[in-house]
Motif scaffolding. Structure first.
Motif, PDB file in Angstrom:
ATOM      1  N   ARG A 271       0.835  -1.193   0.000  1.00 30.49           N
ATOM      2  CA  ARG A 271       0.000   0.000   0.000  1.00 30.49           C
ATOM      3  C   ARG A 271       0.867   1.239   0.000  1.00 30.49           C
ATOM      4  O   ARG A 271       0.616   2.174  -0.744  1.00 30.49           O
ATOM      5  CB  ARG A 271      -0.927   0.006   1.220  1.00 30.49           C
ATOM      6  CG  ARG A 271      -1.885  -1.150   1.173  1.00 30.49           C
ATOM      7  CD  ARG A 271      -2.831  -1.069   2.304  1.00 30.49           C
ATOM      8  NE  ARG A 271      -3.577   0.184   2.204  1.00 30.49           N
ATOM      9  CZ  ARG A 271      -4.833   0.298   2.505  1.00 30.49           C
ATOM     10  NH1 ARG A 271      -5.492  -0.717   2.928  1.00 30.49           N
ATOM     11  NH2 ARG A 271      -5.434   1.447   2.396  1.00 30.49           N
TER      12      ARG A 271
ATOM     13  N   ARG B  72      -0.105   1.657  -3.710  1.00 22.04           N
ATOM     14  CA  ARG B  72      -1.532   1.872  -3.668  1.00 22.04           C
ATOM     15  C   ARG B  72      -1.922   3.311  -3.353  1.00 22.04           C
ATOM     16  O   ARG B  72      -3.071   3.673  -3.511  1.00 22.04           O
ATOM     17  CB  ARG B  72      -2.168   0.931  -2.630  1.00 22.04           C
ATOM     18  CG  ARG B  72      -2.219  -0.483  -3.115  1.00 22.04           C
ATOM     19  CD  ARG B  72      -3.288  -0.591  -4.167  1.00 22.04           C
ATOM     20  NE  ARG B  72      -3.247  -1.867  -4.832  1.00 22.04           N
ATOM     21  CZ  ARG B  72      -4.194  -2.274  -5.674  1.00 22.04           C
ATOM     22  NH1 ARG B  72      -5.214  -1.500  -5.925  1.00 22.04           N
ATOM     23  NH2 ARG B  72      -4.096  -3.433  -6.258  1.00 22.04           N
TER      24      ARG B  72
ATOM     25  N   ASP C 168     -11.385   2.070   1.166  1.00 23.63           N
ATOM     26  CA  ASP C 168     -11.238   0.730   0.607  1.00 23.63           C
ATOM     27  C   ASP C 168     -12.458  -0.124   0.917  1.00 23.63           C
ATOM     28  O   ASP C 168     -13.179   0.136   1.877  1.00 23.63           O
ATOM     29  CB  ASP C 168      -9.909   0.062   0.982  1.00 23.63           C
ATOM     30  CG  ASP C 168      -9.786  -0.256   2.449  1.00 23.63           C
ATOM     31  OD1 ASP C 168     -10.415  -1.231   2.888  1.00 23.63           O
ATOM     32  OD2 ASP C 168      -9.058   0.476   3.137  1.00 23.63           O
TER      33      ASP C 168
ATOM     34  N   THR D  92      -5.706   6.801  -0.644  1.00 21.96           N
ATOM     35  CA  THR D  92      -5.498   5.368  -0.405  1.00 21.96           C
ATOM     36  C   THR D  92      -6.621   4.513  -0.996  1.00 21.96           C
ATOM     37  O   THR D  92      -6.638   3.303  -0.812  1.00 21.96           O
ATOM     38  CB  THR D  92      -5.383   5.068   1.111  1.00 21.96           C
ATOM     39  OG1 THR D  92      -6.514   5.620   1.791  1.00 21.96           O
ATOM     40  CG2 THR D  92      -4.126   5.683   1.699  1.00 21.96           C
TER      41      THR D  92
ATOM     42  N   ASP E 231      -8.531   2.112  -3.303  1.00 24.38           N
ATOM     43  CA  ASP E 231      -7.945   1.126  -4.238  1.00 24.38           C
ATOM     44  C   ASP E 231      -8.692   1.066  -5.576  1.00 24.38           C
ATOM     45  O   ASP E 231      -8.531   0.123  -6.342  1.00 24.38           O
ATOM     46  CB  ASP E 231      -7.762  -0.260  -3.592  1.00 24.38           C
ATOM     47  CG  ASP E 231      -8.995  -0.721  -2.844  1.00 24.38           C
ATOM     48  OD1 ASP E 231     -10.075  -0.142  -3.088  1.00 24.38           O
ATOM     49  OD2 ASP E 231      -8.877  -1.642  -2.019  1.00 24.38           O
TER      50      ASP E 231
END
Ligand code: 5GP
Ligand code: MN
Length: 344
Positions: free
Chosen positions: A8, A12, A108, A131, A133
């Motif tokens: 991440r 990500r 997410d 963050t 996705d």
């Protein structure tokens, strides 16, 4: 498969956003306009003003177009004044047939609350977390936007809806709560223009900003207990407080409106990172705020969470003491990256 903290951190996080923002909104607008089945709107767990405000604005706008919209959400007590009776529904175990799932303000998929992700015919993902996705059939992620509600304003303009105070008020709420009432660094000229438009649609601004600060008396009792735990570790660069289950028991059965506690300890002089630790059934939920360039996002990614650069969160599968140690370790790493040094 879950994404590791390293993945991440390395791959990500994309805080740059869309190169084709207007096109993405057009695609979303077209899908929503032609959709004749039910539309389910969901946002993130522990919904805040942006989660509720962006969802409610979209729901009311779509209903005004004749769509069937379900919004399963359990909002914090201080935002209930925004709602008419029966506007929210209980959590759904399954999605209705032929439904479109609109996911708002969710970084997410695992953080969706109120309905399962699987079973939708189509999914749209509108969000401002770097963050995120990028799940869903049409995803539009724009970290330069202060709030998902600001993106809902752009989407509804793209759809050429007829604005009313009913739609504009929750939309403005999302922007006000995610910008600290237009004080945080995300308050851009674009945000202020959006706010001006929304007020122009008939929002009672003084009433709204007043109501957004109302809190139940129990909020102040809990605040007193939490503030008595404040400490300033790592040479005073960090302010940290805790909210324990015992404090909740002492207050008695009451909703927890503690979302903005971390915002209060961030203003201690010299502090670069503010952390609130909340004890929850053997786990610890962290709310982290930072002063740029120090990144709350980097700290929380290292702990398996996510969020924005200066406002992020994570849940640590441990009790308060262990969570405190892990949080301080990650914070120290981040501070060292920015040239701060600590004695061994
Ligand atoms: P808060 O501290 O107010 O709960 O969260 C700050 C920001 O970080 C919010 O935008 C929230 O959506 C995000 N956030 C909080 N906790 C988590 C988490 O555990 N994972 C992820 N990905 N984002 C989080
Ligand atoms: Mn938001």
């Amino acid at each position: 498969m879950s994404i590791s903290a390293n993945d991440r951190a390395n791959n990500r996080v994309d805080n740059r956003g869309e190169t084709d923002y207007a096109d993405k909104l057009q695609q979303m607008a077209a899908l929503l306009r032609e959709w004749s089945g039910p539309i389910v709107i969901v946002a993130h767990v522990d919904p805040d003003g942006d989660a509720l405000g962006s969802s409610l604005a979209l729901k009311r706008a779509l209903e005004a177009m004749g769509k069937t919209v379900v919004l399963p959400m359990d909002p914090p007590r201080f935002l209930e004044f925004l709602l008419r009776e029966d506007e929210l529904s209980d959590p759904l175990d399954t999605l209705p047939e032929h439904c479109l799932l609109a996911v708002l303000d969710v970084a997410d998929r695992s953080r969706i609350a109120g309905a399962p992700y699987d079973g939708a015919e189509r999914v749209i993902n509108l969000d401002h977390h770097g963050t995120n996705d990028r799940f869903g059939d049409v995803s539009c992620v724009e970290p330069s936007k202060a709030a998902t509600a600001q993106m809902v304003k752009d989407l509804l303009d793209t759809m050429d809806i007829s604005w009313s105070p009913d739609i504009a008020t929750p939309c403005l709420t999302g922007i006000l709560t995610d910008t600290g009432t237009l004080r945080f660094s995300n308050t851009t000229p674009d945000v202020l223009q959006t706010v001006a438009d929304l007020i122009g649609y008939g929002v009672d601004y003084a009433e709204l900003t007043d109501r957004l600060q109302w809190r139940h008396p129990d909020y102040y009792k809990l605040l007193g207990k939490v503030m008595s735990t404040v400490e300033f570790p790592l040479g005073g660069l960090v302010s940290m407080a805790r909210l324990t289950e015992q404090m909740r028991e002492e207050i008695g059965p009451s909703d927890d409106d503690s979302d903005d506690f971390v915002g209060l300890i961030r203003y201690a002089e010299g502090v670069q990172v503010a952390i609130l630790l909340k004890e929850r059934g053997g786990k610890t939920k962290l709310s982290v705020r930072s002063r740029a360039p120090v990144s709350a996002q980097a700290i929380c990614l290292a702990l398996g969470g996510g969020g924005h650069v200066v406002a992020a969160g994570a849940t640590i599968e441990a009790g308060l003491e262990k969570a405190r140690d892990e949080a301080l370790k990650a914070t120290r790493n981040e501070l060292e990256k920015h040239g701060y040094t600590f004695e061994a």
